[in-house]
Design a protein around this motif. Structure first.
Motif, PDB file in Angstrom:
ATOM      1  N   ASP A 178     -39.394 -16.601 -17.211  1.00  0.00           N
ATOM      2  CA  ASP A 178     -39.350 -17.910 -17.866  1.00  0.00           C
ATOM      3  C   ASP A 178     -40.636 -18.222 -18.618  1.00  0.00           C
ATOM      4  OD1 ASP A 178     -36.764 -18.517 -16.984  1.00  0.00           O
ATOM      5  OD2 ASP A 178     -37.517 -19.271 -15.060  1.00  0.00           O
ATOM      6  N   SER A 179     -41.714 -17.506 -18.305  1.00  0.00           N
ATOM      7  CA  SER A 179     -42.992 -17.759 -18.977  1.00  0.00           C
ATOM      8  C   SER A 179     -42.954 -17.321 -20.434  1.00  0.00           C
ATOM      9  CB  SER A 179     -44.128 -17.034 -18.258  1.00  0.00           C
ATOM     10  OG  SER A 179     -44.197 -17.397 -16.896  1.00  0.00           O
ATOM     11  N   PHE A 180     -42.190 -16.264 -20.708  1.00  0.00           N
ATOM     12  CA  PHE A 180     -42.058 -15.775 -22.081  1.00  0.00           C
ATOM     13  C   PHE A 180     -40.900 -16.498 -22.752  1.00  0.00           C
ATOM     14  CE2 PHE A 180     -40.210 -12.894 -25.244  1.00  0.00           C
ATOM     15  CZ  PHE A 180     -41.315 -12.700 -26.049  1.00  0.00           C
ATOM     16  N   ARG A 181     -41.181 -17.135 -23.883  1.00  0.00           N
ATOM     17  CA  ARG A 181     -40.166 -17.927 -24.560  1.00  0.00           C
ATOM     18  C   ARG A 181     -40.074 -17.537 -26.025  1.00  0.00           C
ATOM     19  NH1 ARG A 181     -41.930 -23.440 -24.524  1.00  0.00           N
ATOM     20  NH2 ARG A 181     -39.836 -23.997 -25.211  1.00  0.00           N
ATOM     21  N   ILE A 182     -38.877 -17.684 -26.555  1.00  0.00           N
ATOM     22  CA  ILE A 182     -38.607 -17.433 -27.970  1.00  0.00           C
ATOM     23  C   ILE A 182     -38.086 -18.730 -28.577  1.00  0.00           C
ATOM     24  CG2 ILE A 182     -37.278 -16.094 -29.630  1.00  0.00           C
ATOM     25  CD1 ILE A 182     -37.048 -13.897 -27.535  1.00  0.00           C
ATOM     26  N   LEU A 183     -38.770 -19.236 -29.578  1.00  0.00           N
ATOM     27  CA  LEU A 183     -38.352 -20.436 -30.298  1.00  0.00           C
ATOM     28  C   LEU A 183     -38.122 -20.069 -31.758  1.00  0.00           C
ATOM     29  CD1 LEU A 183     -40.649 -21.246 -28.016  1.00  0.00           C
ATOM     30  CD2 LEU A 183     -40.303 -23.529 -28.947  1.00  0.00           C
ATOM     31  N   GLY A 184     -37.332 -20.857 -32.440  1.00  0.00           N
ATOM     32  CA  GLY A 184     -37.090 -20.536 -33.833  1.00  0.00           C
ATOM     33  C   GLY A 184     -36.361 -21.639 -34.566  1.00  0.00           C
ATOM     34  N   LYS A 185     -36.228 -21.457 -35.870  1.00  0.00           N
ATOM     35  CA  LYS A 185     -35.455 -22.369 -36.692  1.00  0.00           C
ATOM     36  C   LYS A 185     -34.833 -21.595 -37.838  1.00  0.00           C
ATOM     37  CE  LYS A 185     -39.097 -23.903 -39.895  1.00  0.00           C
ATOM     38  NZ  LYS A 185     -39.788 -25.074 -40.481  1.00  0.00           N
ATOM     39  N   GLY A 186     -33.679 -22.058 -38.267  1.00  0.00           N
ATOM     40  CA  GLY A 186     -33.006 -21.494 -39.413  1.00  0.00           C
ATOM     41  C   GLY A 186     -32.363 -22.604 -40.209  1.00  0.00           C
ATOM     42  N   LEU A 187     -32.778 -22.785 -41.464  1.00  0.00           N
ATOM     43  CA  LEU A 187     -32.281 -23.863 -42.310  1.00  0.00           C
ATOM     44  C   LEU A 187     -31.789 -23.306 -43.631  1.00  0.00           C
ATOM     45  CD1 LEU A 187     -35.159 -26.508 -41.845  1.00  0.00           C
ATOM     46  CD2 LEU A 187     -33.006 -26.378 -40.579  1.00  0.00           C
ATOM     47  N   ILE A 188     -30.777 -23.939 -44.162  1.00  0.00           N
ATOM     48  CA  ILE A 188     -30.276 -23.633 -45.494  1.00  0.00           C
ATOM     49  C   ILE A 188     -30.542 -24.828 -46.393  1.00  0.00           C
ATOM     50  CG2 ILE A 188     -28.228 -23.110 -46.880  1.00  0.00           C
ATOM     51  CD1 ILE A 188     -27.055 -21.700 -44.488  1.00  0.00           C
ATOM     52  N   HIS A 189     -31.080 -24.577 -47.584  1.00  0.00           N
ATOM     53  CA  HIS A 189     -31.378 -25.626 -48.563  1.00  0.00           C
ATOM     54  C   HIS A 189     -30.351 -25.576 -49.694  1.00  0.00           C
ATOM     55  CE1 HIS A 189     -35.964 -25.415 -47.460  1.00  0.00           C
ATOM     56  NE2 HIS A 189     -35.177 -25.548 -46.420  1.00  0.00           N
TER      57      HIS A 189
ATOM     58  N   GLY B 262     -41.105 -34.316 -29.303  1.00  0.00           N
ATOM     59  CA  GLY B 262     -42.244 -33.553 -28.812  1.00  0.00           C
ATOM     60  C   GLY B 262     -42.037 -32.995 -27.423  1.00  0.00           C
ATOM     61  N   GLY B 263     -43.131 -32.433 -26.898  1.00  0.00           N
ATOM     62  CA  GLY B 263     -43.096 -31.867 -25.561  1.00  0.00           C
ATOM     63  C   GLY B 263     -43.155 -30.356 -25.570  1.00  0.00           C
ATOM     64  N   GLY B 264     -42.616 -29.753 -24.512  1.00  0.00           N
ATOM     65  CA  GLY B 264     -42.632 -28.306 -24.394  1.00  0.00           C
ATOM     66  C   GLY B 264     -42.141 -27.882 -23.029  1.00  0.00           C
ATOM     67  N   SER B 265     -42.309 -26.600 -22.719  1.00  0.00           N
ATOM     68  CA  SER B 265     -41.845 -26.041 -21.452  1.00  0.00           C
ATOM     69  C   SER B 265     -42.838 -24.994 -20.977  1.00  0.00           C
ATOM     70  CB  SER B 265     -40.448 -25.429 -21.633  1.00  0.00           C
ATOM     71  OG  SER B 265     -39.929 -24.975 -20.399  1.00  0.00           O
ATOM     72  N   TRP B 266     -43.154 -25.018 -19.666  1.00  0.00           N
ATOM     73  CA  TRP B 266     -44.121 -24.085 -19.074  1.00  0.00           C
ATOM     74  C   TRP B 266     -43.671 -23.679 -17.676  1.00  0.00           C
ATOM     75  CZ3 TRP B 266     -45.194 -28.418 -21.808  1.00  0.00           C
ATOM     76  CH2 TRP B 266     -46.021 -28.302 -22.946  1.00  0.00           C
ATOM     77  N   THR B 267     -44.084 -22.522 -17.224  1.00  0.00           N
ATOM     78  CA  THR B 267     -43.940 -22.152 -15.819  1.00  0.00           C
ATOM     79  C   THR B 267     -45.211 -22.582 -15.095  1.00  0.00           C
ATOM     80  OG1 THR B 267     -44.751 -19.919 -16.316  1.00  0.00           O
ATOM     81  CG2 THR B 267     -42.356 -20.241 -16.211  1.00  0.00           C
TER      82      THR B 267
ATOM     83  N   ASP C 225     -35.467 -23.447 -26.682  1.00  0.00           N
ATOM     84  CA  ASP C 225     -35.584 -22.615 -25.483  1.00  0.00           C
ATOM     85  C   ASP C 225     -36.207 -23.371 -24.310  1.00  0.00           C
ATOM     86  OD1 ASP C 225     -35.227 -20.355 -23.961  1.00  0.00           O
ATOM     87  OD2 ASP C 225     -37.096 -19.409 -24.589  1.00  0.00           O
ATOM     88  N   ARG C 226     -35.834 -24.632 -24.130  1.00  0.00           N
ATOM     89  CA  ARG C 226     -36.269 -25.383 -22.957  1.00  0.00           C
ATOM     90  C   ARG C 226     -35.207 -25.276 -21.865  1.00  0.00           C
ATOM     91  NH1 ARG C 226     -39.104 -30.855 -25.567  1.00  0.00           N
ATOM     92  NH2 ARG C 226     -40.253 -29.719 -27.188  1.00  0.00           N
ATOM     93  N   ASN C 227     -35.541 -25.711 -20.671  1.00  0.00           N
ATOM     94  CA  ASN C 227     -34.609 -25.594 -19.556  1.00  0.00           C
ATOM     95  C   ASN C 227     -33.352 -26.424 -19.771  1.00  0.00           C
ATOM     96  OD1 ASN C 227     -36.353 -23.880 -18.070  1.00  0.00           O
ATOM     97  ND2 ASN C 227     -37.535 -25.654 -17.398  1.00  0.00           N
TER      98      ASN C 227
ATOM     99  N   PHE D 268     -46.017 -19.205 -22.019  1.00  0.00           N
ATOM    100  CA  PHE D 268     -46.291 -20.610 -21.750  1.00  0.00           C
ATOM    101  C   PHE D 268     -46.346 -20.790 -20.235  1.00  0.00           C
ATOM    102  CE2 PHE D 268     -44.117 -20.047 -25.704  1.00  0.00           C
ATOM    103  CZ  PHE D 268     -44.726 -20.912 -26.591  1.00  0.00           C
ATOM    104  N   THR D 269     -47.555 -20.928 -19.679  1.00  0.00           N
ATOM    105  CA  THR D 269     -47.725 -20.900 -18.233  1.00  0.00           C
ATOM    106  C   THR D 269     -49.054 -21.526 -17.835  1.00  0.00           C
ATOM    107  OG1 THR D 269     -47.880 -19.415 -16.315  1.00  0.00           O
ATOM    108  CG2 THR D 269     -48.695 -18.586 -18.402  1.00  0.00           C
ATOM    109  N   ASP D 270     -49.203 -21.834 -16.534  1.00  0.00           N
ATOM    110  CA  ASP D 270     -50.498 -22.266 -16.014  1.00  0.00           C
ATOM    111  C   ASP D 270     -51.330 -21.070 -15.543  1.00  0.00           C
ATOM    112  OD1 ASP D 270     -49.151 -21.505 -13.739  1.00  0.00           O
ATOM    113  OD2 ASP D 270     -49.431 -23.406 -12.668  1.00  0.00           O
ATOM    114  N   PHE D 271     -50.810 -19.865 -15.730  1.00  0.00           N
ATOM    115  CA  PHE D 271     -51.427 -18.597 -15.345  1.00  0.00           C
ATOM    116  C   PHE D 271     -51.487 -18.388 -13.843  1.00  0.00           C
ATOM    117  CE2 PHE D 271     -53.653 -18.280 -19.674  1.00  0.00           C
ATOM    118  CZ  PHE D 271     -52.731 -17.373 -20.133  1.00  0.00           C
ATOM    119  N   ASN D 272     -50.964 -19.340 -13.054  1.00  0.00           N
ATOM    120  CA  ASN D 272     -50.740 -19.097 -11.636  1.00  0.00           C
ATOM    121  C   ASN D 272     -49.311 -18.624 -11.390  1.00  0.00           C
ATOM    122  OD1 ASN D 272     -53.305 -19.828 -10.555  1.00  0.00           O
ATOM    123  ND2 ASN D 272     -52.801 -21.983 -10.914  1.00  0.00           N
ATOM    124  N   THR D 273     -48.464 -18.852 -12.370  1.00  0.00           N
ATOM    125  CA  THR D 273     -47.063 -18.440 -12.282  1.00  0.00           C
ATOM    126  C   THR D 273     -46.697 -17.690 -13.550  1.00  0.00           C
ATOM    127  OG1 THR D 273     -46.487 -20.375 -10.940  1.00  0.00           O
ATOM    128  CG2 THR D 273     -44.686 -19.235 -12.067  1.00  0.00           C
ATOM    129  N   TYR D 274     -46.273 -16.450 -13.383  1.00  0.00           N
ATOM    130  CA  TYR D 274     -45.811 -15.671 -14.529  1.00  0.00           C
ATOM    131  C   TYR D 274     -44.534 -14.943 -14.155  1.00  0.00           C
ATOM    132  CZ  TYR D 274     -45.563 -12.650 -18.549  1.00  0.00           C
ATOM    133  OH  TYR D 274     -45.119 -12.025 -19.676  1.00  0.00           O
TER     134      TYR D 274
END
Length: 285
Positions: A127-138, A207-212, A155-157, A118-124
């Motif tokens: 922090d550009s590589f992120r891991i997101l996830g979810k774990g739920l029990i029903h 909503g939203g997100g995170s980028w370098t 995995d946001r700042n 997640f980046t503008d490709f001018n900065t790598y």
């Protein structure tokens, strides 16, 4: 390598198996309006994905969904006089995986993982590589109600983990009430057109997100865009699928508020941007 019930079932042939694995492409577009105020932030966001379903994952009857995706974010604002700035665009290239156990069982799980850049490709950087996830029990309380609980890892700042808890209540085939934080949704059947059922809904989201990114000063930073959304919309899909919450297409309009721009290395530049009207639509989703 695979058994007769695996990916390459020689009895059914490659063509039939490939069709089952590839579920099709999907496209999604969202727009947030920007006015003339220096603290306005306009967003045009475009997502393209390919959906694959690996059948009978891990000896279960449920598929593993694998979804490579690419997103383009176009940002308009805020004005530099506010002390905050964003590049004109940023990118997200990621791989989603998701699996849910048999929904008819009393106790089940729902798992998701996203790996991406997640980046503008001018900065790598790291922090550009992120891991997101979810774990739920029903836990099924009755034929009409299911209790869900777990966590979302964003995995946001500023925000890493968000608790997730709620009740899914389906009193009849025409109604679905997902009283669930952080993504509540209340849906009701409207009509059938051809082979597709159309449902209306009211929903909320974080909503939203995170980028370098590279700031206008030339230095690198990592930025979070955070916001809450409330939307109304229409969605459609095949009868059984949409009653289970899986749709083929949708469009919605709503309101984004409590919008924030937060920098990791320059928090003195953080600002609250103005609320905005939001529009979102998707096909093949």
């Amino acid at each position: 390598v695979f058994s007769s019930g695996g990916y390459w079932n020689t009895e059914s042939g490659v063509t039939a198996t490939a069709f089952r694995l590839f579920q099709g492409p999907r496209f999604q577009y969202s727009y947030l309006y920007a006015g003339n105020d220096p603290a306005d932030l306009g967003v045009n966001n475009m997502d393209v994905s390919l959906v694959f379903a690996v059948p009978r994952f891990f000896y279960s009857q449920q598929p593993l969904f694998v979804i490579p995706s690419f997103s383009l974010q176009l940002w308009d604002g805020p004005n530099g006089v506010t002390g905050a700035d964003l590049p004109a665009n940023a990118y997200s290239a990621f791989l989603d995986t998701g699996w849910e156990s048999d929904p008819n069982r009393i106790v089940g799980t729902e798992l998701g993982l996203r790996l991406g850049v997640f980046t503008d490709f001018n900065t790598y950087n790291s922090d550009s590589f992120r891991i997101l996830g979810k774990g739920l029990i029903h836990f099924r309380l009755s034929p009409a109600s299911t209790l869900r609980g777990g966590v979302y890892y964003l995995d946001r700042n500023s925000i890493k983990l968000v608790p997730a808890v709620g009740l899914l209540y389906q009193p009849n085939p025409m109604s679905r009430y997902d009283i669930f934080f952080p993504q509540p949704k209340f849906s009701h059947y409207c009509r059938t057109v051809g082979t597709r059922d159309i449902w209306g809904y009211l929903a909320g989201d974080y909503g939203g997100g995170s980028w370098t990114i590279q700031r206008t000063s030339g230095e690198s930073d990592s930025v979070d865009l955070n916001e809450y959304r409330v939307v109304v919309g229409l969605e459609w899909g095949l009868n059984d699928a949409i009653r289970a919450g899986r749709r083929n297409g949708f469009f919605e309009i709503g309101y984004a508020f409590n919008r924030e721009i937060e920098y990791r290395f320059n928090p003195q530049d953080n600002i609250d941007t103005n609320s905005s009207v939001v529009f979102r639509a998707g096909i093949g989703y």
